[in-house]
Design a protein around this motif. Structure first.
Motif, PDB file in Angstrom:
ATOM      1  N   GLU A 112       0.821  -1.213   0.000  1.00  0.00           N
ATOM      2  CA  GLU A 112       0.000   0.000   0.000  1.00  0.00           C
ATOM      3  C   GLU A 112       0.853   1.261   0.000  1.00  0.00           C
ATOM      4  N   ARG A 113       1.970   1.243   0.714  1.00  0.00           N
ATOM      5  CA  ARG A 113       2.837   2.424   0.768  1.00  0.00           C
ATOM      6  C   ARG A 113       3.396   2.751  -0.608  1.00  0.00           C
ATOM      7  N   ILE A 114       3.890   1.729  -1.317  1.00  0.00           N
ATOM      8  CA  ILE A 114       4.472   1.946  -2.639  1.00  0.00           C
ATOM      9  C   ILE A 114       3.400   2.399  -3.622  1.00  0.00           C
ATOM     10  N   ASN A 115       2.210   1.817  -3.539  1.00  0.00           N
ATOM     11  CA  ASN A 115       1.119   2.253  -4.409  1.00  0.00           C
ATOM     12  C   ASN A 115       0.694   3.682  -4.093  1.00  0.00           C
ATOM     13  N   GLY A 116       0.809   4.060  -2.824  1.00  0.00           N
ATOM     14  CA  GLY A 116       0.460   5.410  -2.429  1.00  0.00           C
ATOM     15  C   GLY A 116       1.347   6.464  -3.071  1.00  0.00           C
ATOM     16  N   ILE A 117       2.638   6.150  -3.206  1.00  0.00           N
ATOM     17  CA  ILE A 117       3.566   7.145  -3.768  1.00  0.00           C
ATOM     18  C   ILE A 117       3.661   7.069  -5.293  1.00  0.00           C
ATOM     19  N   THR A 118       2.956   6.100  -5.897  1.00  0.00           N
ATOM     20  CA  THR A 118       2.971   5.971  -7.359  1.00  0.00           C
ATOM     21  C   THR A 118       1.566   6.103  -7.956  1.00  0.00           C
ATOM     22  N   HIS A 119       0.651   6.696  -7.185  1.00  0.00           N
ATOM     23  CA  HIS A 119      -0.718   6.862  -7.672  1.00  0.00           C
ATOM     24  C   HIS A 119      -1.290   5.539  -8.190  1.00  0.00           C
ATOM     25  N   ASN A 120      -1.024   4.479  -7.414  1.00  0.00           N
ATOM     26  CA  ASN A 120      -1.546   3.128  -7.690  1.00  0.00           C
ATOM     27  C   ASN A 120      -1.039   2.519  -8.994  1.00  0.00           C
ATOM     28  N   TYR A 121       0.159   2.920  -9.405  1.00  0.00           N
ATOM     29  CA  TYR A 121       0.738   2.334 -10.614  1.00  0.00           C
ATOM     30  C   TYR A 121       0.720   0.805 -10.547  1.00  0.00           C
ATOM     31  N   PHE A 122       1.191   0.259  -9.446  1.00  0.00           N
ATOM     32  CA  PHE A 122       1.412  -1.187  -9.372  1.00  0.00           C
ATOM     33  C   PHE A 122       0.109  -1.970  -9.323  1.00  0.00           C
ATOM     34  N   ILE A 123      -0.806  -1.558  -8.492  1.00  0.00           N
ATOM     35  CA  ILE A 123      -2.050  -2.319  -8.379  1.00  0.00           C
ATOM     36  C   ILE A 123      -2.914  -2.135  -9.620  1.00  0.00           C
ATOM     37  N   ASN A 124      -2.815  -0.961 -10.273  1.00  0.00           N
ATOM     38  CA  ASN A 124      -3.595  -0.718 -11.489  1.00  0.00           C
ATOM     39  C   ASN A 124      -3.124  -1.563 -12.664  1.00  0.00           C
ATOM     40  N   THR A 125      -1.813  -1.780 -12.753  1.00  0.00           N
ATOM     41  CA  THR A 125      -1.262  -2.476 -13.925  1.00  0.00           C
ATOM     42  C   THR A 125      -0.965  -3.954 -13.679  1.00  0.00           C
ATOM     43  N   LEU A 126      -1.080  -4.413 -12.436  1.00  0.00           N
ATOM     44  CA  LEU A 126      -0.783  -5.813 -12.123  1.00  0.00           C
ATOM     45  C   LEU A 126      -1.584  -6.795 -12.977  1.00  0.00           C
ATOM     46  N   PRO A 127      -2.880  -6.560 -13.243  1.00  0.00           N
ATOM     47  CA  PRO A 127      -3.603  -7.518 -14.097  1.00  0.00           C
ATOM     48  C   PRO A 127      -2.965  -7.704 -15.473  1.00  0.00           C
ATOM     49  N   ALA A 128      -2.406  -6.629 -16.036  1.00  0.00           N
ATOM     50  CA  ALA A 128      -1.735  -6.751 -17.345  1.00  0.00           C
ATOM     51  C   ALA A 128      -0.494  -7.626 -17.233  1.00  0.00           C
ATOM     52  N   LEU A 129       0.239  -7.500 -16.126  1.00  0.00           N
ATOM     53  CA  LEU A 129       1.423  -8.345 -15.903  1.00  0.00           C
ATOM     54  C   LEU A 129       1.018  -9.807 -15.785  1.00  0.00           C
ATOM     55  N   GLU A 130      -0.083 -10.044 -15.113  1.00  0.00           N
ATOM     56  CA  GLU A 130      -0.515 -11.423 -14.879  1.00  0.00           C
ATOM     57  C   GLU A 130      -0.992 -12.113 -16.152  1.00  0.00           C
ATOM     58  N   ARG A 131      -1.428 -11.331 -17.141  1.00  0.00           N
ATOM     59  CA  ARG A 131      -1.879 -11.901 -18.422  1.00  0.00           C
ATOM     60  C   ARG A 131      -0.760 -11.995 -19.449  1.00  0.00           C
ATOM     61  N   ALA A 132       0.329 -11.303 -19.236  1.00  0.00           N
ATOM     62  CA  ALA A 132       1.323 -11.044 -20.281  1.00  0.00           C
ATOM     63  C   ALA A 132       1.881 -12.311 -20.931  1.00  0.00           C
ATOM     64  N   PHE A 133       2.097 -12.197 -22.231  1.00  0.00           N
ATOM     65  CA  PHE A 133       2.658 -13.263 -23.063  1.00  0.00           C
ATOM     66  C   PHE A 133       4.166 -13.372 -22.838  1.00  0.00           C
ATOM     67  N   LEU A 134       4.637 -14.591 -22.674  1.00  0.00           N
ATOM     68  CA  LEU A 134       6.067 -14.841 -22.486  1.00  0.00           C
ATOM     69  C   LEU A 134       6.707 -15.178 -23.827  1.00  0.00           C
ATOM     70  N   ARG A 135       7.626 -14.315 -24.261  1.00  0.00           N
ATOM     71  CA  ARG A 135       8.330 -14.513 -25.532  1.00  0.00           C
ATOM     72  C   ARG A 135       9.215 -15.761 -25.495  1.00  0.00           C
ATOM     73  N   PRO A 136       9.549 -16.317 -26.660  1.00  0.00           N
ATOM     74  CA  PRO A 136      10.511 -17.421 -26.704  1.00  0.00           C
ATOM     75  C   PRO A 136      11.866 -16.981 -26.148  1.00  0.00           C
ATOM     76  N   ARG A 137      12.609 -17.937 -25.598  1.00  0.00           N
ATOM     77  CA  ARG A 137      13.918 -17.612 -25.020  1.00  0.00           C
ATOM     78  C   ARG A 137      15.001 -18.575 -25.503  1.00  0.00           C
ATOM     79  N   TYR A 138      14.712 -19.341 -26.583  1.00  0.00           N
ATOM     80  CA  TYR A 138      15.727 -20.252 -27.108  1.00  0.00           C
ATOM     81  C   TYR A 138      16.934 -19.443 -27.581  1.00  0.00           C
TER      82      TYR A 138
END
Length: 382
Positions: free
Chosen positions: A312-338
């Motif tokens: 909550e503290r970190i979200n407080g100083i970033t205008h909720n950057y992290f909690i707002n964008t976390l769903p996008a991170l959780e859906r994100a496509f993982l590129r190949p790494r070969y």
């Protein structure tokens, strides 16, 4: 005094948290000194980690380099050096697939100290002044773009990541076979949709990476909204720049939020280091939950530990950057790494960018990408 050298990338988010954690680590371990150097964002994406590993003890890397790093034995498998409890904590507290992005041959090759994916950013003051709202759907995005208020990162590597995003959002992930990047049907639709939007933005954006887009947004009043670019929480912190950005999840396409391509960075230890125990100890310190939620985040970092994203503290100083964008991170496509994939990434973006800027035959674009893809597969060593 044992002296270690590290290499990271040239932005507040890339450099300052490493310098801060190194300083605190030295205070706790007076016999060890760590200095950090930086390289450009383009070099970060392109430069071979083999050369860097011969010059530096610690490397902040882009996860598509994982396969090459593992196969060439230039970085250490950290899961062989850190406790099972520590590794388990990293796995449990992954932000989306960040942890898995550094796993290759069932070993962890870098600690996920930084997490990112393309997300949306807005200048609320500009939108409010024109009595406009933050887009919620893809149609909303096109409508706003027609007003000349939209930008996205248009350099080759970023438009390639966005092409993946369009494909995933249309229901088909790329690289499902070893003959083609994507089906002709989905690929054509993705390219056509992307070009429709691209024609509505200032051509200057085709020379901008995400940082340059955000700098243009905060330093001028010409861009009100960026629908997708790798997120930087720095711009959501009061006082960091002239104007404040608010960050959001991606718009909806066909009633579902779009699916972007996972980014972020990992902290790796060079096989060539003469001070491996000390380098491992620093990596363990920097990736820990305590440091990620405090020293790392407080010094401009964008943590890779889930507890920091929910803090909550970190979200407080970033205008909720992290909690707002976390769903996008959780859906994100993982590129190949070969091992050979970086060849494809280095060249395919030029093909997509050229099409977006000039138009052309979509099937020819897809065919050119397929040729690069098959060639890259033949470059892999495992």
């Amino acid at each position: 005094m044992t002296k270690l050298k590290g290499i990271t990338w040239n932005h507040t988010r890339g450099l300052l948290p490493m310098v801060a954690t190194a300083q605190r680590f030295t205070e706790l371990n007076p016999g060890i000194e760590i200095s950090w150097e930086k390289r450009s964002l383009q070099e970060f994406a392109d430069a071979s980690i083999e050369d860097l590993a011969k010059r530096f003890d610690l490397l902040v890397i882009d996860h598509p380099w994982t396969g090459f790093g593992a196969n060439s034995n230039v970085i250490l498998p950290l899961s062989d050096y850190l406790s099972s409890e520590y590794i388990k904590d990293q796995e449990i507290n992954t932000v989306g697939r960040s942890y898995g992005s550094y796993v290759f041959h069932d070993k962890l090759w870098a600690l996920p100290i930084d997490a990112a994916t393309p997300v949306a950013a807005a200048r609320l003051d500009i939108l409010e002044k024109q009595e406009l709202k933050v887009p919620q759907t893809y149609d909303d995005l096109l409508a706003l773009a027609k007003k000349g208020l939209v930008a996205f990162a248009g350099i080759p590597v970023d438009v390639l990541m966005s092409f993946y995003m369009y494909c995933c959002s249309l229901g088909e992930a790329p690289f499902q076979s070893e003959e083609k990047v994507i089906s002709v049907e989905t690929g054509k639709k993705a390219l056509q949709m992307f070009r429709e939007l691209a024609q509505l933005i200032d051509p200057a954006n085709f020379n901008r990476n995400p940082i340059q887009v955000y700098e243009a947004m905060v330093n001028t009043d010409e861009i009100a909204y960026c629908p997708f670019a790798y997120g930087y929480s720095n711009y959501s912190r009061t006082g960091y720049s002239k104007n404040l950005l608010h960050f959001y999840d991606l718009v909806k396409l066909n009633d579902q939020p779009m699916i972007s391509s996972l980014g972020g960075t990992g902290l790796a230890v060079s096989t060539f280091s003469q001070h491996i125990p000390e380098a491992i100890k620093y990596a363990e310190f920097t990736g820990s939950s305590q440091v990620q939620q405090n020293i790392f985040a407080d010094n401009g970092g964008q943590p890779g530990h889930l507890q920091a994203w929910k803090n909550e503290r970190i979200n407080g100083i970033t205008h909720n950057y992290f909690i707002n964008t976390l769903p996008a991170l959780e859906r994100a496509f993982l590129r190949p790494r070969y091992s050979g994939h970086m060849y494809f990434q280095d060249h395919a973006g030029d093909v997509v960018r050229d099409y977006l800027m000039k138009g052309g035959n979509e099937e020819a674009v897809l065919s050119a990408m397929n040729e690069l893809y098959v060639k890259s597969l033949n470059l892999r060593t495992a």
